[in-house]
Design a protein around this motif. Structure first.
Motif, PDB file in Angstrom:
ATOM      1  N   ASP A   1      19.936   4.343  46.986  1.00  0.00           N
ATOM      2  CA  ASP A   1      19.280   5.468  46.509  1.00  0.00           C
ATOM      3  C   ASP A   1      20.229   6.740  47.087  1.00  0.00           C
ATOM      4  O   ASP A   1      20.078   7.922  46.845  1.00  0.00           O
ATOM      5  CB  ASP A   1      18.554   5.632  48.296  1.00  0.00           C
ATOM      6  N   VAL A   2      21.555   6.348  46.904  1.00  0.00           N
ATOM      7  CA  VAL A   2      22.862   7.438  47.316  1.00  0.00           C
ATOM      8  C   VAL A   2      22.712   8.083  46.111  1.00  0.00           C
ATOM      9  O   VAL A   2      22.835   9.353  46.110  1.00  0.00           O
ATOM     10  CB  VAL A   2      23.899   6.730  48.335  1.00  0.00           C
ATOM     11  N   LEU A   3      22.833   7.003  45.376  1.00  0.00           N
ATOM     12  CA  LEU A   3      22.874   7.705  43.350  1.00  0.00           C
ATOM     13  C   LEU A   3      22.117   8.670  43.268  1.00  0.00           C
ATOM     14  O   LEU A   3      21.550  10.080  42.459  1.00  0.00           O
ATOM     15  CB  LEU A   3      23.363   6.799  42.099  1.00  0.00           C
ATOM     16  N   ALA A   4      20.520   8.393  43.766  1.00  0.00           N
ATOM     17  CA  ALA A   4      19.290   9.049  43.286  1.00  0.00           C
ATOM     18  C   ALA A   4      18.823  10.300  44.247  1.00  0.00           C
ATOM     19  O   ALA A   4      18.532  10.698  44.367  1.00  0.00           O
ATOM     20  CB  ALA A   4      18.390   8.178  43.393  1.00  0.00           C
TER      21      ALA A   4
ATOM     22  N   ILE B   1      30.739  11.416  39.121  1.00  0.00           N
ATOM     23  CA  ILE B   1      29.928  10.372  40.617  1.00  0.00           C
ATOM     24  C   ILE B   1      30.193  11.061  41.818  1.00  0.00           C
ATOM     25  O   ILE B   1      29.640  11.369  42.537  1.00  0.00           O
ATOM     26  CB  ILE B   1      29.177   9.385  40.059  1.00  0.00           C
ATOM     27  N   ILE B   2      31.073  10.170  42.215  1.00  0.00           N
ATOM     28  CA  ILE B   2      31.598  10.616  43.783  1.00  0.00           C
ATOM     29  C   ILE B   2      31.874  11.503  43.692  1.00  0.00           C
ATOM     30  O   ILE B   2      31.337  12.042  45.333  1.00  0.00           O
ATOM     31  CB  ILE B   2      32.983   9.976  43.479  1.00  0.00           C
TER      32      ILE B   2
ATOM     33  N   ILE C   1      25.363  13.854  38.611  1.00  0.00           N
ATOM     34  CA  ILE C   1      25.224  14.052  36.837  1.00  0.00           C
ATOM     35  C   ILE C   1      24.909  13.409  36.391  1.00  0.00           C
ATOM     36  O   ILE C   1      24.486  12.702  35.152  1.00  0.00           O
ATOM     37  CB  ILE C   1      26.796  14.167  36.596  1.00  0.00           C
ATOM     38  N   LEU C   2      24.770  11.858  37.157  1.00  0.00           N
ATOM     39  CA  LEU C   2      23.958  10.844  36.094  1.00  0.00           C
ATOM     40  C   LEU C   2      22.885  11.231  36.140  1.00  0.00           C
ATOM     41  O   LEU C   2      21.577  10.671  35.735  1.00  0.00           O
ATOM     42  CB  LEU C   2      23.670  10.057  37.386  1.00  0.00           C
TER      43      LEU C   2
END
Lengths: 207, 207, 207
Positions: free
Chosen positions: B141-144, C138-139, C149-150
């Protein structure tokens, strides 16, 4: 709780518990502000309370400090319950700011000291102090999806950097550990306190 | 795959593969919902599938479980490919919810068991179970950039906490491991199932 | 800096410093874009510069590469200061894109090589290459609260995957390490360069 007891006075270890409790409360308060459930209160309290120290221990190769004792997590759970059971009107936000200032100063000093005790080089040891004090709050903000404390111009990370940096410099200069720790923590607390009292902040980039 | 085989029945290890696959699918489904590329599908599947167990292994000082075998990542990549090649209309979201419920229950139990097998104290071992089950979804969820499962009132983290907590209590009470694991996983699955079927949720803070 | 010097040519180690500097600059540039303070510049430069390699080292069980030397953090701090002191009009965004492309290719190759040197299985070693190249960015994006960037369709993660994957395949096939590293890094750089020059991107899921 820590593994370099011979190098660090007992008083600093008490500061460790104090820092955990203060940061756990700040995590639970954010959960309260976001009108979350008790489970989220606990999750936020734990992540904020032990997050910075966890990252430090992973990076310096130390056993993670809360894994082999029940006390640390119980402190965080108790902090979450205390906030859950309290009406928000009863919580003096301003008082918490000052406790948090003490937590930052104590944790930055403690984190740098623990890193040096593990043979970390001075510059990364300084970084570990900053991380110990700030990473819990950063994790809390990322989990809650709100702008990180990193992005605010207040002297927050800066106060941690002052405490950690001063400690490392005094330690490299050969000053006795309790003196170095006291001077560093007081300097960090004073800077953060001035920022709270007078609204000091850093200038932003204008490019 | 794990390093405490004597302490854990083979059946629980199969649950490990099952949990990875279910969570990898849930990561790929989020990538599908966000209309991402295949590379992002794989990244999300891997991060969701192995994220929780990775954090657990780092914290308890175990070798990270997917680093010394090819199988784990290949499962995640296969899950991502399967979702990529499938029309979303074919995916029964409701069926996935139930698989995910089984994944949570299995993973929370497994995570707590592995932590105890590494000599972790009971309260942090309980925390490791919750983390194993929930951290992958939180990272996803954090990445998205979407609100974390942490912030939803559903009995999601709570079901993981029930499974992990029950397992630790039964283990401390000396119950045989396969019995403790079965009781804990079934209890967690039941609670999560009731939440899905009846829309149960936790009360939010009203302060 | 690294612990498998016999297995890796000195030239590749220089690429390590180069990669850190390039990524640190990209972190500081994001801080500049967001009009942050100098402290945030440094924090972003460090997190972006060493984030990917840190995650790799934690996962493969290596000592974290920047903890026992002062050089790595000083490079990041210098990069942050350089950007802070420079007017943004002076920074050629396009030039940075190309440096960043070189950084990705070098870091993906280096990360996979270091993982294989630590006895990591081929598929996870490939994953470590991708992570070394991409996790810092990403971080950085998560800390700044912007889409990662993902989530962009550009051939960014893909270029890292090409470099890391090609290196692992050539290494498993028994090709001499300097040849495998050169071929892999050049292939990754070429793919990323084509994406920059021609606007290539991956197709998104249409389900």
């Amino acid at each position: 709780m820590t593994d370099f007891s011979p190098a660090l006075p007992q008083a600093l270890e008490l500061l460790d518990y104090f820092g955990i409790a203060v940061f756990a409360v700040s995590g639970a308060l954010l959960a309260a502000e976001k009108r979350q459930t008790l489970v989220t209160f606990i999750f936020f309290a734990v992540a904020t309370g032990v997050g910075g120290g966890t990252l430090r221990d992973l990076l310096i190769g130390a056993p993670v400090f809360w894994v082999h004792s029940n006390a640390m997590l119980l402190i965080c759970i108790a902090a979450a319950l205390a906030i859950w059971l309290t009406s928000r009107r009863w919580i003096a936000a301003r008082a918490l700011l000052w406790f948090d200032a003490a937590g930052i100063a104590a944790y930055a000093t403690y984190g740098a000291a623990k890193a040096l005790g593990y043979g970390v080089a001075p510059v990364p040891a300084f970084g570990m102090g900053v991380l110990t004090a700030c990473a819990g709050g950063i994790i809390r903000d990322v989990l809650a999806g709100q702008p990180s404390i990193l992005m605010r111009p207040e002297l927050y990370v800066t106060a941690a950097a002052l405490a950690a940096g001063l400690f490392v410099v005094l330690w490299v200069a050969g000053i006795a550990l309790p003196v170095a720790a006291a001077v560093a923590a007081i300097a960090g607390f004073t800077l953060r306190g001035l920022a709270i009292a007078r609204g000091w902040s850093l200038p932003a980039y204008r490019g």
